[in-house]
Design an enzyme around this catalytic site. Structure first.
Site, PDB file in Angstrom:
ATOM      1  N   LYS A  59       0.891  -1.154   0.133  1.00 57.19           N
ATOM      2  CA  LYS A  59       0.039   0.026  -0.214  1.00 57.19           C
ATOM      3  C   LYS A  59       0.918   1.197  -0.020  1.00 57.19           C
ATOM      4  O   LYS A  59       1.965   1.204   0.510  1.00 57.19           O
ATOM      5  CB  LYS A  59      -0.819  -0.069   1.207  1.00 57.19           C
ATOM      6  CG  LYS A  59      -2.188  -1.127   1.062  1.00 57.19           C
ATOM      7  CD  LYS A  59      -2.997  -0.773   2.531  1.00 57.19           C
ATOM      8  CE  LYS A  59      -3.782  -1.758   2.390  1.00 57.19           C
ATOM      9  NZ  LYS A  59      -5.127  -1.460   1.225  1.00 57.19           N
ATOM     10  N   ARG A  75     -10.328 -11.398   1.718  1.00 56.02           N
ATOM     11  CA  ARG A  75     -11.330 -12.530   1.372  1.00 56.02           C
ATOM     12  C   ARG A  75     -10.636 -13.666   1.192  1.00 56.02           C
ATOM     13  O   ARG A  75     -11.234 -14.771   1.481  1.00 56.02           O
ATOM     14  CB  ARG A  75     -11.687 -12.044  -0.189  1.00 56.02           C
ATOM     15  CG  ARG A  75     -10.432 -11.797  -1.209  1.00 56.02           C
ATOM     16  CD  ARG A  75     -10.915 -11.117  -2.259  1.00 56.02           C
ATOM     17  NE  ARG A  75     -10.943  -9.677  -1.991  1.00 56.02           N
ATOM     18  CZ  ARG A  75     -10.914  -8.914  -3.021  1.00 56.02           C
ATOM     19  NH1 ARG A  75     -11.333  -9.115  -4.428  1.00 56.02           N
ATOM     20  NH2 ARG A  75     -10.993  -7.529  -2.859  1.00 56.02           N
TER      21      ARG A  75
HETATM   22  N1  BES Z   1      -8.417  -3.660   3.951  1.00 53.15           N
HETATM   23  C1  BES Z   1      -8.330  -3.373   2.732  1.00 53.15           C
HETATM   24  C2  BES Z   1      -9.676  -2.277   2.559  1.00 53.15           C
HETATM   25  C3  BES Z   1      -9.712  -1.203   3.143  1.00 53.15           C
HETATM   26  C4  BES Z   1      -9.271   0.151   2.531  1.00 53.15           C
HETATM   27  C5  BES Z   1     -10.219  -0.919   4.431  1.00 53.15           C
HETATM   28  C6  BES Z   1      -9.651   1.279   3.291  1.00 53.15           C
HETATM   29  C7  BES Z   1     -10.292   0.200   5.199  1.00 53.15           C
HETATM   30  C8  BES Z   1     -10.076   1.188   4.330  1.00 53.15           C
HETATM   31  C9  BES Z   1      -8.438  -4.464   2.007  1.00 53.15           C
HETATM   32  O1  BES Z   1      -7.697  -5.528   2.215  1.00 53.15           O
HETATM   33  C10 BES Z   1      -7.832  -3.976   0.530  1.00 53.15           C
HETATM   34  O2  BES Z   1      -6.494  -3.686   0.631  1.00 53.15           O
HETATM   35  N2  BES Z   1      -8.546  -4.122  -0.443  1.00 53.15           N
HETATM   36  C11 BES Z   1      -8.183  -3.782  -1.695  1.00 53.15           C
HETATM   37  C12 BES Z   1      -8.561  -4.685  -2.865  1.00 53.15           C
HETATM   38  C13 BES Z   1      -8.183  -4.438  -4.115  1.00 53.15           C
HETATM   39  C14 BES Z   1      -6.617  -4.784  -3.936  1.00 53.15           C
HETATM   40  C15 BES Z   1      -8.629  -5.445  -5.103  1.00 53.15           C
HETATM   41  C16 BES Z   1      -8.561  -2.289  -2.052  1.00 53.15           C
HETATM   42  O3  BES Z   1      -9.637  -1.716  -1.701  1.00 53.15           O
HETATM   43  O4  BES Z   1      -7.865  -1.220  -2.687  1.00 53.15           O
HETATM   44 MN    MN Z   2      -5.480  -5.145   1.843  1.00 53.80          MN
END
Ligand code: BES
Ligand code: MN
Ligand code: ZN
Length: 507
Positions: free
Chosen positions: A284, A358
Protein backbone atom coordinates in the site's frame (compact mmCIF):
# COMPACT_ATOMS: atom_id res chain seq x y z
CA UNK A 1 -17.47 3.03 31.78
CA UNK A 2 -19.55 6.02 32.76
CA UNK A 3 -21.52 5.08 35.89
CA UNK A 4 -25.27 5.28 35.27
CA UNK A 5 -28.06 5.56 37.82
CA UNK A 6 -31.77 6.15 37.40
CA UNK A 7 -33.56 8.25 39.99
CA UNK A 8 -37.12 9.48 40.28
CA UNK A 9 -37.65 12.98 38.98
CA UNK A 10 -40.03 15.62 40.18
CA UNK A 11 -43.39 14.18 39.19
CA UNK A 12 -45.51 17.27 38.98
CA UNK A 13 -44.94 19.71 36.19
CA UNK A 14 -43.96 23.30 36.76
CA UNK A 15 -47.46 24.61 37.21
CA UNK A 16 -48.30 22.43 40.15
CA UNK A 17 -44.95 21.83 41.75
CA UNK A 18 -44.70 22.29 45.46
CA UNK A 19 -40.95 22.37 45.02
CA UNK A 20 -40.41 19.59 47.53
CA UNK A 21 -39.88 16.33 45.75
CA UNK A 22 -37.24 13.66 45.31
CA UNK A 23 -35.86 15.32 42.24
CA UNK A 24 -35.13 18.50 44.11
CA UNK A 25 -32.01 17.18 45.77
CA UNK A 26 -30.49 16.52 42.36
CA UNK A 27 -31.09 19.98 41.03
CA UNK A 28 -27.56 21.03 41.78
CA UNK A 29 -24.18 20.93 40.11
CA UNK A 30 -24.31 20.35 36.37
CA UNK A 31 -27.56 19.42 34.68
CA UNK A 32 -28.61 18.37 31.24
CA UNK A 33 -32.26 18.69 30.30
CA UNK A 34 -33.90 17.04 27.30
CA UNK A 35 -36.21 19.53 25.62
CA UNK A 36 -38.84 18.60 23.01
CA UNK A 37 -39.25 21.03 20.14
CA UNK A 38 -41.87 23.75 20.38
CA UNK A 39 -44.91 22.64 18.42
CA UNK A 40 -46.91 24.78 16.00
CA UNK A 41 -49.60 25.57 18.54
CA UNK A 42 -47.22 26.94 21.12
CA UNK A 43 -44.77 28.53 18.69
CA UNK A 44 -43.69 31.86 20.07
CA UNK A 45 -44.52 30.74 23.56
CA UNK A 46 -42.04 29.46 26.06
CA UNK A 47 -40.80 25.93 26.51
CA UNK A 48 -42.21 23.80 29.26
CA UNK A 49 -39.97 21.66 31.38
CA UNK A 50 -41.17 18.42 32.84
CA UNK A 51 -39.55 17.14 35.98
CA UNK A 52 -38.13 20.40 37.29
CA UNK A 53 -39.01 22.65 40.16
CA UNK A 54 -41.19 25.57 39.20
CA UNK A 55 -38.70 28.42 39.77
CA UNK A 56 -35.91 26.66 37.94
CA UNK A 57 -38.19 25.69 35.07
CA UNK A 58 -39.27 29.29 34.68
CA UNK A 59 -35.81 30.75 34.67
CA UNK A 60 -34.61 28.15 32.16
CA UNK A 61 -37.58 28.91 29.94
CA UNK A 62 -36.69 32.59 29.99
CA UNK A 63 -33.05 31.97 29.23
CA UNK A 64 -33.94 29.59 26.40
CA UNK A 65 -36.27 32.18 24.91
CA UNK A 66 -33.57 34.84 25.07
CA UNK A 67 -31.24 32.46 23.22
CA UNK A 68 -33.98 31.62 20.71
CA UNK A 69 -33.57 27.97 21.64
CA UNK A 70 -36.61 25.99 20.50
CA UNK A 71 -35.61 22.40 21.18
CA UNK A 72 -34.87 21.48 17.57
CA UNK A 73 -33.01 18.21 17.13
CA UNK A 74 -29.23 18.57 17.15
CA UNK A 75 -29.23 21.94 18.89
CA UNK A 76 -28.32 22.88 22.41
CA UNK A 77 -28.14 25.87 24.70
CA UNK A 78 -25.89 26.35 27.71
CA UNK A 79 -27.15 28.36 30.69
CA UNK A 80 -24.67 29.25 33.40
CA UNK A 81 -25.58 29.45 37.07
CA UNK A 82 -29.37 29.82 36.76
CA UNK A 83 -29.78 29.13 40.50
CA UNK A 84 -27.52 29.16 43.56
CA UNK A 85 -26.54 25.48 43.59
CA UNK A 86 -26.53 24.94 39.87
CA UNK A 87 -23.32 25.59 38.00
CA UNK A 88 -24.43 24.85 34.48
CA UNK A 89 -27.45 23.63 32.58
CA UNK A 90 -27.29 22.28 29.08
CA UNK A 91 -30.57 22.14 27.25
CA UNK A 92 -30.55 19.45 24.59
CA UNK A 93 -33.05 19.77 21.77
CA UNK A 94 -34.67 16.43 20.97
CA UNK A 95 -36.93 17.54 18.12
CA UNK A 96 -40.49 16.40 17.60
CA UNK A 97 -41.58 13.92 20.23
CA UNK A 98 -43.29 11.67 17.66
CA UNK A 99 -39.95 11.16 15.92
CA UNK A 100 -37.98 10.56 19.10
CA UNK A 101 -37.20 6.82 19.06
CA UNK A 102 -34.41 4.67 20.45
CA UNK A 103 -31.71 5.89 18.08
CA UNK A 104 -32.68 9.55 18.53
CA UNK A 105 -32.59 8.99 22.30
CA UNK A 106 -29.08 7.56 22.03
CA UNK A 107 -27.93 10.55 19.99
CA UNK A 108 -29.39 12.93 22.59
CA UNK A 109 -27.61 11.04 25.38
CA UNK A 110 -24.35 11.19 23.47
CA UNK A 111 -24.85 14.90 22.88
CA UNK A 112 -25.37 15.45 26.61
CA UNK A 113 -22.30 13.42 27.52
CA UNK A 114 -20.07 15.37 25.17
CA UNK A 115 -21.35 18.72 26.50
CA UNK A 116 -20.80 17.55 30.08
CA UNK A 117 -17.31 16.17 29.47
CA UNK A 118 -15.66 18.74 31.70
CA UNK A 119 -17.82 17.81 34.72
CA UNK A 120 -17.06 14.94 37.05
CA UNK A 121 -20.67 14.12 37.82
CA UNK A 122 -23.93 15.41 36.41
CA UNK A 123 -27.65 14.80 36.30
CA UNK A 124 -29.80 14.49 33.24
CA UNK A 125 -33.51 15.35 33.39
CA UNK A 126 -35.25 13.11 30.88
CA UNK A 127 -38.60 14.94 31.09
CA UNK A 128 -41.68 13.01 30.06
CA UNK A 129 -40.11 10.37 27.82
CA UNK A 130 -40.67 6.67 28.61
CA UNK A 131 -38.36 4.57 30.76
CA UNK A 132 -37.36 2.66 27.65
CA UNK A 133 -36.21 5.81 25.92
CA UNK A 134 -34.49 6.96 29.12
CA UNK A 135 -32.43 3.75 29.04
CA UNK A 136 -31.49 4.47 25.42
CA UNK A 137 -30.45 7.99 26.45
CA UNK A 138 -28.19 6.33 29.02
CA UNK A 139 -26.70 4.06 26.36
CA UNK A 140 -25.96 7.05 24.16
CA UNK A 141 -24.36 8.91 27.05
CA UNK A 142 -22.15 5.96 27.94
CA UNK A 143 -21.10 5.43 24.32
CA UNK A 144 -20.53 9.16 23.86
CA UNK A 145 -18.32 9.38 26.94
CA UNK A 146 -15.98 6.66 25.63
CA UNK A 147 -12.35 7.53 25.16
CA UNK A 148 -9.32 5.38 24.48
CA UNK A 149 -6.54 6.94 26.48
CA UNK A 150 -4.51 4.11 27.96
CA UNK A 151 -1.40 5.49 26.24
CA UNK A 152 -1.88 9.10 27.34
CA UNK A 153 0.03 10.19 30.37
CA UNK A 154 -0.58 13.90 30.24
CA UNK A 155 -3.68 15.08 32.12
CA UNK A 156 -4.26 17.67 29.37
CA UNK A 157 -5.44 14.86 27.09
CA UNK A 158 -8.13 13.88 29.57
CA UNK A 159 -9.54 17.28 30.41
CA UNK A 160 -12.67 16.78 28.30
CA UNK A 161 -13.23 13.27 29.60
CA UNK A 162 -13.87 13.86 33.26
CA UNK A 163 -17.45 12.67 33.47
CA UNK A 164 -17.55 9.49 35.55
CA UNK A 165 -21.12 9.37 36.87
CA UNK A 166 -24.44 10.42 35.39
CA UNK A 167 -27.80 10.26 37.16
CA UNK A 168 -30.78 10.11 34.85
CA UNK A 169 -33.96 11.50 36.36
CA UNK A 170 -37.07 9.81 35.08
CA UNK A 171 -40.65 9.15 36.10
CA UNK A 172 -40.22 5.51 35.06
CA UNK A 173 -37.27 4.31 37.11
CA UNK A 174 -38.17 0.60 37.12
CA UNK A 175 -38.81 0.43 33.40
CA UNK A 176 -35.54 2.22 32.69
CA UNK A 177 -33.52 0.01 35.02
CA UNK A 178 -34.92 -3.19 33.54
CA UNK A 179 -33.93 -2.26 30.02
CA UNK A 180 -30.61 -0.83 31.16
CA UNK A 181 -29.60 -4.21 32.54
CA UNK A 182 -29.41 -5.46 28.95
CA UNK A 183 -28.41 -2.20 27.24
CA UNK A 184 -25.41 -1.91 29.56
CA UNK A 185 -24.34 -5.27 28.10
CA UNK A 186 -24.55 -3.68 24.67
CA UNK A 187 -22.33 -0.83 25.86
CA UNK A 188 -19.80 -3.34 27.24
CA UNK A 189 -19.74 -5.13 23.89
CA UNK A 190 -19.25 -1.90 21.94
CA UNK A 191 -16.44 -0.93 24.31
CA UNK A 192 -14.72 -4.26 23.85
CA UNK A 193 -14.82 -3.70 20.10
CA UNK A 194 -13.65 -0.09 20.27
CA UNK A 195 -10.83 -1.05 22.61
CA UNK A 196 -9.36 -3.74 20.39
CA UNK A 197 -9.89 -1.74 17.20
CA UNK A 198 -8.10 1.27 18.75
CA UNK A 199 -5.02 -0.74 19.77
CA UNK A 200 -1.96 -0.28 17.60
CA UNK A 201 -0.76 -3.27 15.61
CA UNK A 202 2.48 -3.65 17.56
CA UNK A 203 0.38 -4.46 20.62
CA UNK A 204 -2.61 -6.18 19.07
CA UNK A 205 -0.90 -9.00 17.16
CA UNK A 206 -2.96 -12.06 16.24
CA UNK A 207 -1.77 -13.96 19.33
CA UNK A 208 -2.40 -11.01 21.66
CA UNK A 209 -5.87 -10.57 20.12
CA UNK A 210 -6.52 -14.30 20.67
CA UNK A 211 -5.50 -13.91 24.33
CA UNK A 212 -7.99 -11.08 24.75
CA UNK A 213 -10.67 -13.27 23.25
CA UNK A 214 -9.74 -16.10 25.61
CA UNK A 215 -10.39 -13.68 28.46
CA UNK A 216 -14.03 -13.61 27.37
CA UNK A 217 -14.43 -17.03 28.98
CA UNK A 218 -15.04 -15.07 32.17
CA UNK A 219 -18.41 -14.03 30.74
CA UNK A 220 -19.41 -17.64 30.07
CA UNK A 221 -18.32 -17.92 26.44
CA UNK A 222 -16.60 -21.07 25.23
CA UNK A 223 -13.43 -19.99 23.46
CA UNK A 224 -11.21 -22.18 21.31
CA UNK A 225 -7.97 -20.95 19.74
CA UNK A 226 -6.40 -22.49 16.63
CA UNK A 227 -2.71 -21.86 15.95
CA UNK A 228 -0.80 -22.26 12.70
CA UNK A 229 -0.34 -26.01 13.12
CA UNK A 230 -4.03 -26.52 13.82
CA UNK A 231 -4.94 -24.50 10.73
CA UNK A 232 -2.44 -26.43 8.60
CA UNK A 233 -4.28 -29.59 9.61
CA UNK A 234 -7.55 -28.00 8.50
CA UNK A 235 -5.99 -27.15 5.14
CA UNK A 236 -6.30 -23.37 5.55
CA UNK A 237 -3.97 -22.60 2.64
CA UNK A 238 -5.65 -19.29 1.79
CA UNK A 239 -5.45 -17.81 5.30
CA UNK A 240 -1.94 -19.16 5.90
CA UNK A 241 -0.70 -17.72 2.62
CA UNK A 242 -1.62 -14.25 3.88
CA UNK A 243 0.04 -14.92 7.23
CA UNK A 244 3.31 -16.25 5.88
CA UNK A 245 5.06 -12.91 5.48
CA UNK A 246 4.73 -11.95 9.14
CA UNK A 247 6.74 -13.03 12.17
CA UNK A 248 3.49 -12.74 14.14
CA UNK A 249 1.80 -16.12 14.03
CA UNK A 250 -1.83 -16.35 12.86
CA UNK A 251 -4.77 -17.56 14.90
CA UNK A 252 -8.37 -18.51 14.35
CA UNK A 253 -10.63 -18.11 17.36
CA UNK A 254 -14.05 -19.69 17.81
CA UNK A 255 -16.34 -18.23 20.47
CA UNK A 256 -19.56 -19.99 21.41
CA UNK A 257 -22.57 -18.79 23.35
CA UNK A 258 -25.15 -21.49 24.06
CA UNK A 259 -28.10 -19.62 25.52
CA UNK A 260 -30.72 -21.22 23.29
CA UNK A 261 -32.24 -24.65 23.04
CA UNK A 262 -29.91 -27.58 23.08
CA UNK A 263 -29.24 -28.87 19.60
CA UNK A 264 -30.68 -25.82 17.82
CA UNK A 265 -28.43 -24.73 14.96
CA UNK A 266 -26.49 -21.60 15.89
CA UNK A 267 -26.39 -18.19 14.26
CA UNK A 268 -22.85 -17.70 12.95
CA UNK A 269 -20.90 -14.45 12.89
CA UNK A 270 -17.57 -14.31 11.10
CA UNK A 271 -15.04 -11.48 11.22
CA UNK A 272 -11.99 -10.39 9.23
CA UNK A 273 -9.17 -9.87 11.70
CA UNK A 274 -6.19 -8.52 9.78
CA UNK A 275 -4.28 -6.92 12.64
CA UNK A 276 -2.24 -4.91 10.15
CA UNK A 277 -2.64 -4.72 6.40
CA UNK A 278 0.50 -3.42 4.73
CA UNK A 279 -0.83 -4.81 1.46
CA UNK A 280 1.98 -7.36 1.41
CA UNK A 281 4.18 -7.39 -1.72
CA UNK A 282 1.36 -5.48 -3.46
CA UNK A 283 2.36 -2.81 -0.96
CA UNK A 284 0.00 0.00 0.00
CA UNK A 285 1.12 3.63 -0.34
CA UNK A 286 2.73 5.06 2.82
CA UNK A 287 0.16 7.81 3.22
CA UNK A 288 -2.69 6.57 5.40
CA UNK A 289 -1.18 3.14 5.89
CA UNK A 290 -1.44 3.59 9.67
CA UNK A 291 -5.19 3.22 9.27
CA UNK A 292 -4.67 -0.41 8.47
CA UNK A 293 -4.29 -1.18 12.16
CA UNK A 294 -8.07 -1.25 12.21
CA UNK A 295 -8.36 -3.82 9.47
CA UNK A 296 -9.50 -6.21 12.20
CA UNK A 297 -12.68 -4.27 12.96
CA UNK A 298 -14.87 -7.09 11.63
CA UNK A 299 -13.31 -9.51 14.09
CA UNK A 300 -13.59 -6.85 16.79
CA UNK A 301 -17.32 -6.46 16.11
CA UNK A 302 -17.89 -10.22 16.25
CA UNK A 303 -16.10 -10.41 19.60
CA UNK A 304 -18.02 -7.40 20.94
CA UNK A 305 -21.31 -8.95 19.85
CA UNK A 306 -20.46 -12.26 21.54
CA UNK A 307 -19.57 -10.32 24.69
CA UNK A 308 -22.94 -8.60 24.65
CA UNK A 309 -24.86 -11.83 24.04
CA UNK A 310 -23.08 -13.48 26.96
CA UNK A 311 -23.46 -10.54 29.34
CA UNK A 312 -27.16 -10.22 28.74
CA UNK A 313 -27.60 -14.01 28.70
CA UNK A 314 -29.27 -13.99 25.31
CA UNK A 315 -31.62 -16.91 24.72
CA UNK A 316 -29.94 -17.95 21.53
CA UNK A 317 -27.17 -20.20 20.26
CA UNK A 318 -24.47 -18.21 18.55
CA UNK A 319 -20.99 -18.86 17.32
CA UNK A 320 -18.42 -16.21 16.45
CA UNK A 321 -15.35 -17.01 14.35
CA UNK A 322 -12.47 -14.70 13.59
CA UNK A 323 -9.45 -15.17 11.34
CA UNK A 324 -6.50 -13.27 12.79
CA UNK A 325 -3.47 -12.60 10.61
CA UNK A 326 -0.99 -9.86 9.87
CA UNK A 327 -0.47 -9.05 6.18
CA UNK A 328 3.21 -8.16 5.94
CA UNK A 329 5.96 -7.86 3.44
CA UNK A 330 9.15 -9.91 3.88
CA UNK A 331 11.38 -12.49 2.22
CA UNK A 332 8.80 -15.09 3.17
CA UNK A 333 5.77 -13.13 2.00
CA UNK A 334 3.34 -14.49 -0.54
CA UNK A 335 3.94 -13.20 -4.08
CA UNK A 336 1.49 -11.92 -6.67
CA UNK A 337 0.82 -14.90 -8.92
CA UNK A 338 1.10 -17.53 -6.18
CA UNK A 339 -1.52 -20.24 -6.16
CA UNK A 340 -2.90 -21.41 -2.82
CA UNK A 341 -5.31 -24.17 -1.91
CA UNK A 342 -8.18 -23.19 0.37
CA UNK A 343 -9.83 -25.38 3.02
CA UNK A 344 -12.71 -25.97 0.60
CA UNK A 345 -10.28 -27.61 -1.81
CA UNK A 346 -10.67 -24.79 -4.33
CA UNK A 347 -7.46 -23.25 -5.60
CA UNK A 348 -6.90 -19.49 -5.77
CA UNK A 349 -4.48 -17.47 -7.85
CA UNK A 350 -3.38 -14.55 -5.67
CA UNK A 351 -3.01 -11.77 -8.21
CA UNK A 352 -2.92 -9.05 -5.59
CA UNK A 353 -1.62 -9.70 -2.08
CA UNK A 354 -3.57 -6.67 -0.85
CA UNK A 355 -6.86 -8.46 -1.51
CA UNK A 356 -6.08 -10.52 1.59
CA UNK A 357 -9.28 -10.20 3.63
CA UNK A 358 -11.23 -12.42 1.26
CA UNK A 359 -8.46 -15.05 1.44
CA UNK A 360 -8.67 -15.10 5.22
CA UNK A 361 -12.47 -15.26 5.16
CA UNK A 362 -12.55 -17.98 2.49
CA UNK A 363 -11.14 -20.55 4.90
CA UNK A 364 -13.03 -19.35 7.97
CA UNK A 365 -16.36 -19.23 6.12
CA UNK A 366 -15.86 -22.71 4.68
CA UNK A 367 -15.01 -24.04 8.15
CA UNK A 368 -18.05 -22.28 9.67
CA UNK A 369 -20.45 -23.88 7.19
CA UNK A 370 -19.01 -27.35 7.48
CA UNK A 371 -18.38 -27.44 11.21
CA UNK A 372 -21.53 -25.75 12.52
CA UNK A 373 -24.18 -25.99 9.76
CA UNK A 374 -25.52 -22.68 11.10
CA UNK A 375 -29.00 -21.26 10.52
CA UNK A 376 -27.34 -18.34 8.83
CA UNK A 377 -24.00 -16.57 8.55
CA UNK A 378 -23.28 -12.87 8.81
CA UNK A 379 -19.71 -11.84 8.11
CA UNK A 380 -18.21 -8.44 8.83
CA UNK A 381 -15.08 -7.18 7.13
CA UNK A 382 -13.24 -3.99 6.28
CA UNK A 383 -12.99 -5.58 2.87
CA UNK A 384 -12.72 -2.94 0.17
CA UNK A 385 -11.75 0.68 -0.32
CA UNK A 386 -14.33 0.64 -3.12
CA UNK A 387 -17.21 0.52 -0.63
CA UNK A 388 -16.06 3.92 0.66
CA UNK A 389 -16.21 5.25 -2.89
CA UNK A 390 -19.78 3.92 -3.17
CA UNK A 391 -21.30 4.71 0.21
CA UNK A 392 -18.89 6.97 2.08
CA UNK A 393 -19.16 6.75 5.83
CA UNK A 394 -22.95 6.63 6.25
CA UNK A 395 -23.89 3.10 5.29
CA UNK A 396 -22.08 -0.21 5.35
CA UNK A 397 -22.39 -2.34 2.23
CA UNK A 398 -24.74 -5.31 2.48
CA UNK A 399 -24.58 -8.33 0.18
CA UNK A 400 -26.76 -11.36 0.64
CA UNK A 401 -28.02 -14.53 -1.00
CA UNK A 402 -31.24 -14.32 1.07
CA UNK A 403 -33.86 -11.55 0.84
CA UNK A 404 -35.39 -12.16 4.27
CA UNK A 405 -32.02 -12.03 5.98
CA UNK A 406 -31.07 -8.89 4.06
CA UNK A 407 -34.35 -7.23 4.97
CA UNK A 408 -34.07 -8.10 8.68
CA UNK A 409 -30.55 -6.71 8.79
CA UNK A 410 -31.63 -3.50 7.05
CA UNK A 411 -34.43 -3.08 9.61
CA UNK A 412 -32.02 -3.54 12.52
CA UNK A 413 -29.78 -0.98 10.85
CA UNK A 414 -32.51 1.65 10.81
CA UNK A 415 -33.40 0.99 14.45
CA UNK A 416 -29.84 1.30 15.70
CA UNK A 417 -28.52 3.94 13.32
CA UNK A 418 -25.95 1.41 12.02
CA UNK A 419 -27.33 1.60 8.53
CA UNK A 420 -26.87 -0.84 5.67
CA UNK A 421 -27.28 -0.43 1.93
CA UNK A 422 -27.73 -3.53 -0.18
CA UNK A 423 -25.72 -3.99 -3.35
CA UNK A 424 -26.25 -6.68 -5.96
CA UNK A 425 -24.66 -10.04 -6.52
CA UNK A 426 -24.90 -11.93 -9.80
CA UNK A 427 -23.23 -14.43 -12.06
CA UNK A 428 -21.97 -11.78 -14.46
CA UNK A 429 -19.88 -10.39 -11.62
CA UNK A 430 -18.82 -13.87 -10.54
CA UNK A 431 -17.36 -14.52 -14.01
CA UNK A 432 -14.83 -11.75 -13.42
CA UNK A 433 -13.03 -14.03 -10.96
CA UNK A 434 -12.16 -16.64 -13.58
CA UNK A 435 -8.46 -17.49 -13.51
CA UNK A 436 -6.25 -18.90 -16.27
CA UNK A 437 -4.37 -21.17 -13.88
CA UNK A 438 -6.56 -21.88 -10.81
CA UNK A 439 -10.22 -22.29 -9.83
CA UNK A 440 -10.44 -18.55 -9.31
CA UNK A 441 -8.33 -15.45 -8.92
CA UNK A 442 -8.58 -13.20 -5.87
CA UNK A 443 -9.33 -9.98 -7.77
CA UNK A 444 -11.04 -9.16 -11.04
CA UNK A 445 -8.83 -7.71 -13.73
CA UNK A 446 -10.26 -4.21 -13.61
CA UNK A 447 -11.23 -1.90 -10.77
CA UNK A 448 -14.92 -1.90 -11.62
CA UNK A 449 -17.44 -3.08 -9.00
CA UNK A 450 -14.62 -3.84 -6.56
CA UNK A 451 -16.87 -4.38 -3.53
CA UNK A 452 -19.19 -6.67 -5.47
CA UNK A 453 -16.45 -8.86 -6.89
CA UNK A 454 -15.04 -9.18 -3.37
CA UNK A 455 -18.46 -10.33 -2.13
CA UNK A 456 -18.73 -12.76 -5.07
CA UNK A 457 -15.43 -14.23 -4.02
CA UNK A 458 -16.73 -14.85 -0.48
CA UNK A 459 -19.94 -16.35 -1.83
CA UNK A 460 -17.94 -19.16 -3.42
CA UNK A 461 -17.19 -20.47 0.08
CA UNK A 462 -20.71 -20.39 1.46
CA UNK A 463 -22.82 -23.02 -0.29
CA UNK A 464 -26.57 -22.81 0.37
CA UNK A 465 -26.53 -21.31 3.86
CA UNK A 466 -28.41 -17.99 4.16
CA UNK A 467 -25.56 -15.52 4.29
CA UNK A 468 -24.96 -11.81 4.48
CA UNK A 469 -21.68 -9.98 4.06
CA UNK A 470 -21.24 -6.53 5.60
CA UNK A 471 -18.43 -4.47 4.10
CA UNK A 472 -17.67 -2.10 6.97
CA UNK A 473 -14.54 -0.40 5.56
CA UNK A 474 -16.32 2.99 5.55
CA UNK A 475 -17.95 2.83 8.96
CA UNK A 476 -15.56 1.07 11.34
CA UNK A 477 -13.50 4.17 12.01
CA UNK A 478 -14.64 7.80 12.28
CA UNK A 479 -12.32 10.69 11.54
CA UNK A 480 -14.79 13.14 13.07
CA UNK A 481 -16.82 12.69 16.23
CA UNK A 482 -20.60 12.70 16.30
CA UNK A 483 -23.03 12.58 19.17
CA UNK A 484 -22.62 9.24 20.89
CA UNK A 485 -19.71 8.50 18.62
CA UNK A 486 -16.36 9.93 19.59
CA UNK A 487 -13.86 9.92 16.74
CA UNK A 488 -11.88 6.74 16.27
CA UNK A 489 -13.17 3.18 16.47
CA UNK A 490 -16.97 3.15 16.19
CA UNK A 491 -17.75 -0.40 17.29
CA UNK A 492 -20.01 -0.66 14.23
CA UNK A 493 -21.90 -3.93 14.07
CA UNK A 494 -22.38 -4.69 17.75
CA UNK A 495 -25.57 -2.68 18.23
CA UNK A 496 -26.82 -3.67 14.79
CA UNK A 497 -26.39 -7.41 15.30
CA UNK A 498 -27.49 -7.35 18.92
CA UNK A 499 -30.76 -5.81 17.70
CA UNK A 500 -30.96 -8.30 14.81
CA UNK A 501 -30.56 -11.23 17.23
CA UNK A 502 -32.87 -9.81 19.91
CA UNK A 503 -35.75 -8.96 17.60
CA UNK A 504 -35.50 -12.00 15.32
CA UNK A 505 -34.30 -14.97 17.30
CA UNK A 506 -35.06 -14.69 21.01
CA UNK A 507 -38.35 -15.86 22.43
N1 BES B 1 -8.28 -3.56 4.15
C1 BES B 1 -8.38 -3.18 2.80
C2 BES B 1 -9.65 -2.38 2.52
C3 BES B 1 -9.77 -1.05 3.20
C4 BES B 1 -9.39 0.11 2.55
C5 BES B 1 -10.29 -0.95 4.47
C6 BES B 1 -9.52 1.33 3.18
C7 BES B 1 -10.42 0.27 5.08
C8 BES B 1 -10.05 1.42 4.44
C9 BES B 1 -8.38 -4.41 1.91
O1 BES B 1 -7.62 -5.47 2.37
C10 BES B 1 -7.77 -3.99 0.61
O2 BES B 1 -6.64 -3.65 0.59
N2 BES B 1 -8.57 -4.05 -0.46
C11 BES B 1 -8.12 -3.66 -1.73
C12 BES B 1 -8.65 -4.65 -2.74
C13 BES B 1 -8.05 -4.49 -4.11
C14 BES B 1 -6.59 -4.88 -4.09
C15 BES B 1 -8.83 -5.37 -5.07
C16 BES B 1 -8.63 -2.26 -2.01
O3 BES B 1 -9.75 -1.95 -1.61
O4 BES B 1 -7.90 -1.47 -2.60
MN1 MN C 1 -5.58 -5.31 1.81
ZN1 ZN D 1 -7.35 -5.57 4.40
Amino acid sequence: MLQISFLPQNHSDQHHSDGKTDGETLEKGALAVLVPELTHENEGHTLTFHGLKKELAESLAQAAKAEEFTGKEDTHCVILAPAPHISRVVLIGIGKKEAFHAWEAEKAGGYAASLLGKEKTASLITGDISGILAAHVALGAVLGAYHFSIYHHEPEALKNHKLTALSLLTSHVDEAKTLWSSLSAVAEGVFFTRNVVSEPANILTPSHFADRLSDLKKHGLEVEVFDRAAMEKLGFGALLGVAQGSINEPRMVVMRWNGGEKGEAPLAFVGKGVTFDSGGISLKPASGMEEMKWDMAGAGAVAGLMTTLALRKAKVNAVGLVGLVENMISGKAQRPGDVVKSASGKTIEVLNTDAEGRLVLADVLDYTCKKFTPQLIVDLATLTGAIIVSLGHEYAGLFSNDDTLAHDLEKAGLKTGEKLWRLPLGKEYDKLLKSDIADMQNISNGRDAGSITAAQFLKRFIGETPWAHLDIAGVAWAKKSRHGQPKGATGFGVRLLDCFVRTGFEK
